[in-house]
Design a protein around this motif. Structure first.
Motif, PDB file in Angstrom:
ATOM      1  N   ASN A   1       0.825  -1.215   0.000  1.00 33.19           N
ATOM      2  CA  ASN A   1       0.000   0.000   0.000  1.00 33.19           C
ATOM      3  C   ASN A   1       0.857   1.262   0.000  1.00 33.19           C
ATOM      4  O   ASN A   1       0.596   2.207  -0.743  1.00 33.19           O
ATOM      5  N   SER A   2       1.936   1.231   0.811  1.00 33.19           N
ATOM      6  CA  SER A   2       2.817   2.399   0.872  1.00 33.19           C
ATOM      7  C   SER A   2       3.468   2.627  -0.483  1.00 33.19           C
ATOM      8  O   SER A   2       3.486   3.744  -1.001  1.00 33.19           O
TER       9      SER A   2
ATOM     10  N   ARG B   1       2.351   1.630  -3.355  1.00 31.34           N
ATOM     11  CA  ARG B   1       1.293   1.998  -4.326  1.00 31.34           C
ATOM     12  C   ARG B   1       1.051   3.507  -4.306  1.00 31.34           C
ATOM     13  O   ARG B   1       0.919   4.151  -5.334  1.00 31.34           O
ATOM     14  N   TYR B   2       1.017   4.097  -3.109  1.00 36.01           N
ATOM     15  CA  TYR B   2       0.661   5.517  -3.006  1.00 36.01           C
ATOM     16  C   TYR B   2       1.864   6.443  -3.123  1.00 36.01           C
ATOM     17  O   TYR B   2       1.783   7.622  -2.815  1.00 36.01           O
ATOM     18  N   HIS B   3       2.987   5.858  -3.575  1.00 36.25           N
ATOM     19  CA  HIS B   3       4.135   6.719  -3.894  1.00 36.25           C
ATOM     20  C   HIS B   3       4.562   6.561  -5.346  1.00 36.25           C
ATOM     21  O   HIS B   3       5.623   7.016  -5.735  1.00 36.25           O
ATOM     22  N   THR B   4       3.725   5.885  -6.156  1.00 31.12           N
ATOM     23  CA  THR B   4       4.154   5.615  -7.542  1.00 31.12           C
ATOM     24  C   THR B   4       4.080   6.870  -8.424  1.00 31.12           C
ATOM     25  O   THR B   4       4.789   6.969  -9.412  1.00 31.12           O
TER      26      THR B   4
ATOM     27  N   ARG C   1       9.722   5.621  -1.394  1.00 26.74           N
ATOM     28  CA  ARG C   1       9.496   6.566  -2.507  1.00 26.74           C
ATOM     29  C   ARG C   1      10.296   6.168  -3.738  1.00 26.74           C
ATOM     30  O   ARG C   1       9.781   6.097  -4.848  1.00 26.74           O
TER      31      ARG C   1
ATOM     32  N   ASN D   1      -3.676   2.430  -9.419  1.00 27.79           N
ATOM     33  CA  ASN D   1      -3.516   1.884  -8.069  1.00 27.79           C
ATOM     34  C   ASN D   1      -4.038   0.469  -7.908  1.00 27.79           C
ATOM     35  O   ASN D   1      -3.656  -0.237  -6.975  1.00 27.79           O
TER      36      ASN D   1
END
Ligand code: SDX
Length: 425
Positions: free
Chosen positions: A107-108, A110-113, A165, A191
């Protein structure tokens, strides 16, 4: 550390110098030579062939046996049973994640792609035909500009955020290098997709059609990333550690690793292998190129062959060769001429005394390019793929170094230049 010792006598120095010897959990012992500078002598090891530059718990290679372990797990087992993201977690944290830990990590990531929209403008400044490694190296260094002040490298949480990141953004930046080169719009990460599927989506899909990524190719891509994830203190990882030892921003350190990887003797070899196979062009010319590789007066080397550490098969090459068959079968290109030339070249080289004497076997780069080409990735992007796969290794070593005690890296030299002389006008 153990109480083993080494004794050293040096002409011109009366005393016998006693040096501590340390044992690792496996592999060669090391002689601690740090006291030698106080005796007025340096060790001499250009290319660091027999130098241990640090302690590490991350990856172990037994070059003679062709063994590669990540945190103790054999690469063959990780390639078969794990995936790239789980291996990233293992390299960073030292243990395989449980389901909750994996889900949180995924999840982490995914939300930094996504990357800052400013980076998208940054790409516009490159010529259309800029080498993708030039673009990737610059873009990753430029990430420093977006995160420079929000990063205390002595804070473990800040370091782990930087690690997430850079692992997350590498596939996005890699795909942007490709899209810029072909004049197509950049694709945003989705996502709901996995990392490798997302990468192929950002590479080959366009805003004009619904996403269409082959699960087989996504799996092959994921395994290729996994197989490149780390490799002990290779040239690019050592570069990242050296840059990191000055306290530099982690994105600048990763950019330095990308720059070092670019060379054809290192990560640039996968691109060089395809160029070599293209140059050979036909199985009938293989002997001609084998002779060139053996000719001391000819700078030509068999790209994808040989390794500083492996004096046996590179275990990654064996896995990649197997994936070749699967991908080419899926794409109906089992008779890919380059794959045929590669297999014939490997067979001939392995039967040749020159290669046997020097223990030159195929390395990770020998077959990887054939899969990448079959997936549709241009040769010029091959080393970008290598860098994307190697990012978790680079950042895990950077984090490991900063988590412990370290000193700024500053090798010395054997000076052979002029001694003091006065300026005469
Ligand atoms: C990677 O370090 C890592 O872990 C790297 C890597 C990773 O995952 O990070 O594994 C990735 O970089 C793999 C290597 C990719 N590079 C290539 O495929 C380029 C071709 N290979 C070489 O240039 C060479 O084998 C190296 C650079 C990989 C290793 O070089 P070394 O250890 O310095 O070995 P060397 O140059 O001293 O060679 C020893 C002998 C020499 O002959 P002699 O002087 O003893 O007569 O072997 C010969 C070399 O001429 N030789 C080759 C050869 N590689 C070595 N001869 C022909 N073709 C080759 N490929």
């Amino acid at each position: 550390m153990s109480e083993k010792k080494a004794q050293l006598t040096i002409d011109g120095i009366d005393e016998t110098i006693e040096l501590p010897v340390y044992e690792g959990s496996t592999g060669p012992n090391v002689v601690d030579v740090r006291s030698l500078v106080g005796k007025g002598v340096f060790t001499y090891d250009p290319g660091f062939v027999s130098t241990a530059a640090c302690d590490s718990d991350i990856t172990y290679i037994d070059g003679a046996a062709g063994i590669l372990l990540h945190r103790g797990y054999p690469i063959e087992q990780l390639a078969e049973k794990s995936n790239f993201l789980e291996t990233c977690y293992l390299l960073l944290n030292g243990e395989l994640p449980n389901q909750q830990e994996f889900d949180e990590f995924e999840n982490s990531i995914r939300y930094h792609t996504m990357v800052d929209e400013g980076i998208r403008l940054f790409f516009r400044g490159f010529p259309r035909d800029a080498h993708p490694m030039a673009m990737l190296c610059s873009a990753v260094a430029a990430l420093s500009a977006f995160y420079h002040d929000s990063l205390d490298i002595d804070n473990p949480e800040h370091r782990m955020l930087a690690a997430h990141r850079v692992i997350a953004k590498m596939p996005t930046l890699a795909a942007m290098c490709y899209k810029h080169g072909i004049g197509q719009p950049f694709m945003y990460p989705q996502n709901e997709m996995g990392l490798a599927e997302n990468f192929l989506h950002m590479m080959f899909d366009t805003p004009c059609e619904a996403p269409s990524v082959s699960p087989t190719l996504a799996k092959a891509m994921d395994t290729l990333f996994l197989l490149h994830a780390d490799h002990e203190q290779n040239a690019s990882t050592s570069t990242v550690r050296l840059a990191g030892s000055t306290g530099a921003n982690p994105y600048a350190c990763i950019a330095s690793g990308i720059a070092a990887l670019w060379g054809p003797a290192h990560g640039g070899a996968n691109e060089a292998v395809l160029k070599m196979l293209d140059q050979i062009g036909d199985e009938s010319r293989i002997e001609e190129f084998i002779a060139k590789a053996k000719d001391k007066n000819d700078p030509f080397r068999l790209m994808g062959f040989g390794h500083r550490v492996y004096k046996n098969y590179d275990p990654r090459a064996t896995v990649i060769r197997g994936i070749c068959d699967q991908v080419l079968e899926e794409l109906g290109s089992m008779n890919d001429p380059l794959f045929r030339i590669a297999k014939k070249l490997e067979k001939i080289a392995l039967e040749d005394e020159y290669f046997n004497e020097r223990k030159l076997f195929p390395n990770v780069d020998f077959y990887s390019g054939i899969i990448l080409k079959a997936i549709g990735i241009p040769t010029s992007l091959f080393t970008v793929i290598f860098a994307t796969g190697r990012t978790p290794g680079w950042i895990a070593h950077w984090n490991e170094m900063l988590s412990g005690s370290y000193r700024i890296g500053r090798p010395r030299q054997l000076y052979k230049g002029h001694t003091r002389r006065d300026y005469k006008s």
